[in-house]
Design a protein around this motif. Sequence first.
Motif, PDB file in Angstrom:
ATOM      1  N   ARG A  98       0.797   4.085 -11.962  1.00  0.00           N
ATOM      2  CA  ARG A  98      -0.414   3.736 -11.193  1.00  0.00           C
ATOM      3  C   ARG A  98      -1.498   4.771 -11.357  1.00  0.00           C
ATOM      4  N   VAL A  99      -1.147   6.025 -11.375  1.00  0.00           N
ATOM      5  CA  VAL A  99      -2.168   7.085 -11.504  1.00  0.00           C
ATOM      6  C   VAL A  99      -2.896   6.958 -12.828  1.00  0.00           C
ATOM      7  N   GLN A 100      -2.117   6.737 -13.872  1.00  0.00           N
ATOM      8  CA  GLN A 100      -2.754   6.593 -15.181  1.00  0.00           C
ATOM      9  C   GLN A 100      -3.641   5.330 -15.241  1.00  0.00           C
ATOM     10  N   VAL A 101      -3.141   4.251 -14.637  1.00  0.00           N
ATOM     11  CA  VAL A 101      -3.944   3.007 -14.631  1.00  0.00           C
ATOM     12  C   VAL A 101      -5.230   3.201 -13.836  1.00  0.00           C
ATOM     13  N   GLN A 102      -5.117   3.922 -12.712  1.00  0.00           N
ATOM     14  CA  GLN A 102      -6.314   4.171 -11.886  1.00  0.00           C
ATOM     15  C   GLN A 102      -7.319   4.992 -12.675  1.00  0.00           C
ATOM     16  N   LEU A 104      -7.493   5.088 -15.853  1.00  0.00           N
ATOM     17  CA  LEU A 104      -7.977   4.242 -16.935  1.00  0.00           C
ATOM     18  C   LEU A 104      -9.109   3.322 -16.451  1.00  0.00           C
ATOM     19  N   LEU A 105      -8.960   2.750 -15.231  1.00  0.00           N
ATOM     20  CA  LEU A 105     -10.008   1.875 -14.677  1.00  0.00           C
ATOM     21  C   LEU A 105     -11.301   2.652 -14.403  1.00  0.00           C
ATOM     22  N   ALA A 106     -11.150   3.915 -13.975  1.00  0.00           N
ATOM     23  CA  ALA A 106     -12.330   4.738 -13.755  1.00  0.00           C
ATOM     24  C   ALA A 106     -13.081   4.955 -15.061  1.00  0.00           C
ATOM     25  N   SER A 107     -12.310   5.183 -16.142  1.00  0.00           N
ATOM     26  CA  SER A 107     -12.949   5.355 -17.451  1.00  0.00           C
ATOM     27  C   SER A 107     -13.643   4.057 -17.877  1.00  0.00           C
ATOM     28  N   ILE A 112     -18.588   0.753 -18.496  1.00  0.00           N
ATOM     29  CA  ILE A 112     -19.432  -0.392 -18.113  1.00  0.00           C
ATOM     30  C   ILE A 112     -20.819   0.089 -17.678  1.00  0.00           C
ATOM     31  N   SER A 113     -20.836   1.147 -16.860  1.00  0.00           N
ATOM     32  CA  SER A 113     -22.115   1.680 -16.386  1.00  0.00           C
ATOM     33  C   SER A 113     -22.945   2.229 -17.541  1.00  0.00           C
ATOM     34  N   ALA A 114     -22.250   2.836 -18.530  1.00  0.00           N
ATOM     35  CA  ALA A 114     -22.967   3.398 -19.664  1.00  0.00           C
ATOM     36  C   ALA A 114     -23.485   2.310 -20.602  1.00  0.00           C
ATOM     37  N   ALA A 115     -22.710   1.212 -20.701  1.00  0.00           N
ATOM     38  CA  ALA A 115     -23.075   0.160 -21.649  1.00  0.00           C
ATOM     39  C   ALA A 115     -24.044  -0.854 -21.066  1.00  0.00           C
TER      40      ALA A 115
END
Length: 569
Positions: A98-102, A104-107, A112-115
Motif C-alpha cells: 500500500r505504501v508503494q502504491v500510495q 505511486l499515485l502521488a507521482s 497529471i498536474s504537470a501534463a
Amino acid sequence: MAEPTGFARTWRSRWQDWRDWRSWRARLLRKWRSSLQFRTVTITVVLSGIAIVMVGVYVSVSVGNDLFQSRLGQVELDSNRATSAAQGILDSSDAADRVQVQSLLASARSAISAASSSRLVAVFRVPGQDPSTAAPQDFSTFGDSTEVISPELRTAVQGAPGTQFWQSVALATDDDGQVAGIVVGSQITVPVAGRYELYIGYNLGEAETTLQFVQRTLGVAGLLLIVLIGAVTWIVVRFVVTPIRVAAETSQRLASGDLGVRLPVKGDDVITTLARSFNGMADSLQSQIKELADLSEVQQRFVSDVSHELRTPLTTIRLAGDMLYDQRSGFPPATGRTAELLHAQVERFELLLADLLEISKYDAGSVELEAEPTNLVHLAADAVEGLRSLAESKGTRLNLVAPGGHLDAEVDPRRIRRIMHNLIGNAIEHGEGKPVIVSVDSNETAVALSVRDYGLGMSQVDVNHVFDRFWRADPSRKRTIGGTGLGLSISLEDATVHRGWLQVWSSPGKGSCFRLTLPRTARGEIASSPSPLPPEDAGSDGTLPRLTVGEVGRAGIKGAQHGEGAVHD
C-alpha cells in the motif's frame, strides 16, 4: 411649513406629469397619429433594432459555441495527454504494497498536474472490485466543487474503460461565485489496487470573459448603430416630409379661401413635379371659382335689380287692385271674386319680392345685424298674439311656455321676430287644429325658442329638405297665409348670421318641433341648447296629458316628457 414658490409648484407639477405614465402614453399616441416623420423614424428604429438584436444574438451564440468547441478540443487533448502520462507512470511501476502504491499515485497525480493546465483532479476507486489492502484511498482537489461530478458522468466512466467522457459544469470560485467549466472523466489502472476513475476539471473563465467582452462590444455597437440609424432616418425623412408638410399647409390655406397661395418650385425631382401639378390645379380652381363668383354676382345683381324694378309697377298694380278690392261689393259676383283673387295674389307677389330681396342680401354677404338686448319671451308673446286670429280660424290653441327664458339676449329683434312668425305660422298651418306649444328657455350660454305642433309630421326625407329654397312638403296643400317657399330658408340664414342653430325634429303622425337656439351675446358661443330635441313630449298624441298650460302672456309655464324621432341639424 412654507408654501412652495411658483417655480417649485411648476416643477412639482411637471414631475407629477412625468410620473404619470398615462399622460405620456396619450401624448405618444397623439404624436403617432399626427406625425408621419415620428411614425417613420419609430418604425425604422424598431425594425432595425429587432434586426440588430437578432444578428447580435446570432453572433453571440456563434462566438460562444466556437469558443466552447475550441476550448473543449483543447481540454480533451490536455486531459488525454495527462491521463496517458499518469497511466505510463503506473504501468512502469512494480509497487506491491500500500505504501508503494500510495507513493505511486502521488507521482501519477504530479504527472497529471504537470501534463495538464488544471489543478482540479479527483481519483475514485471503481466500485464492485474485490477489496484490497493495498488500494489507496480516494482523493480530490475539487474542494467544494466535488459535487459537480455527477452520478451520470461517473456511471458512464465506470461502464466504459478506455473511453473519455466530459460534462459542462459550474465550478466554484474563491470569492464564492461560480464560473463555467468542464469535467473530463476516464479510467486508469493502478497496480495491485485495480481500476480507478480519474476526473480532471478545467476552468472556462477566460473563454467566458472573452464571450462577455464580445457581447458587450456587440451591445454597445448595436445601440450606437440604432441611434445612428434613427438619426439618419430622421434627417432623410425630414427632407421628404418637409415638402409634404408644406403642401398640406398650402392646401389648407387654399381650402380656407386663400386662392393665391402656391407651392415653391425648385429643381426637377418628383417633389417639384408634384408642386407644379398642385400649382396647376390651384390655378385651375382659382379660375373656375372666379368664374363662378362672377356668375353668382351677376345672378345676385339680376335678382336684386329685377326685384327693385318690379316694385314700381307692383305698387301701381297694388293701388289699382286695392281700389277694385274695396269696391268688390258693387261688382257682379264673378268680377268681385276676380278682384279678391287679384288682391290675394298681389299680396303674395309682394311677399315673394321681399323674400327674394332678403335672399339676395344674404347671397351677396351684405347683411348687417342690428343687435340689441332683447327678451325672447316678449317677442314670442307678440308673435303669438299677432297670429291668434289665424289660430282661432284653424281651431288651434296657442300656448306659451317660458320656464326660464326671461333673460335678455343680444339679437336683431326684427329678424328673430320674422323667424318666430314663420315657425308659428307653419305650425298653425300644419297642426291639424291641435295645440301648438311655443316654449322659451335659457341657460348660461344660450337662449332657445321651440315651436311644437302635433300635426301630420314629416318623414326623414322631408326633414332633410325642409330648409331648401322653394321646397314644400305637400305642394298641393292649401295655405291660409300664402307662402313663397323661402320662409324657412330665410329663417335658417337669420339664425346662422346670429351664430345660432335652427333645427327640426319630426315624426309622421307625431307632429314636428322646430328649435331656434341663439347665443346670449353677439359674439358668444353656444355650449348646449337649453331646450331638448327631440322634445320631451315626442310620444304625446297632442292631448297634452302631462302638460300644464297657462294663459298666453309674458309669464312662464311648465314642460313635458321624452319621446323619439329624427333630428336634423
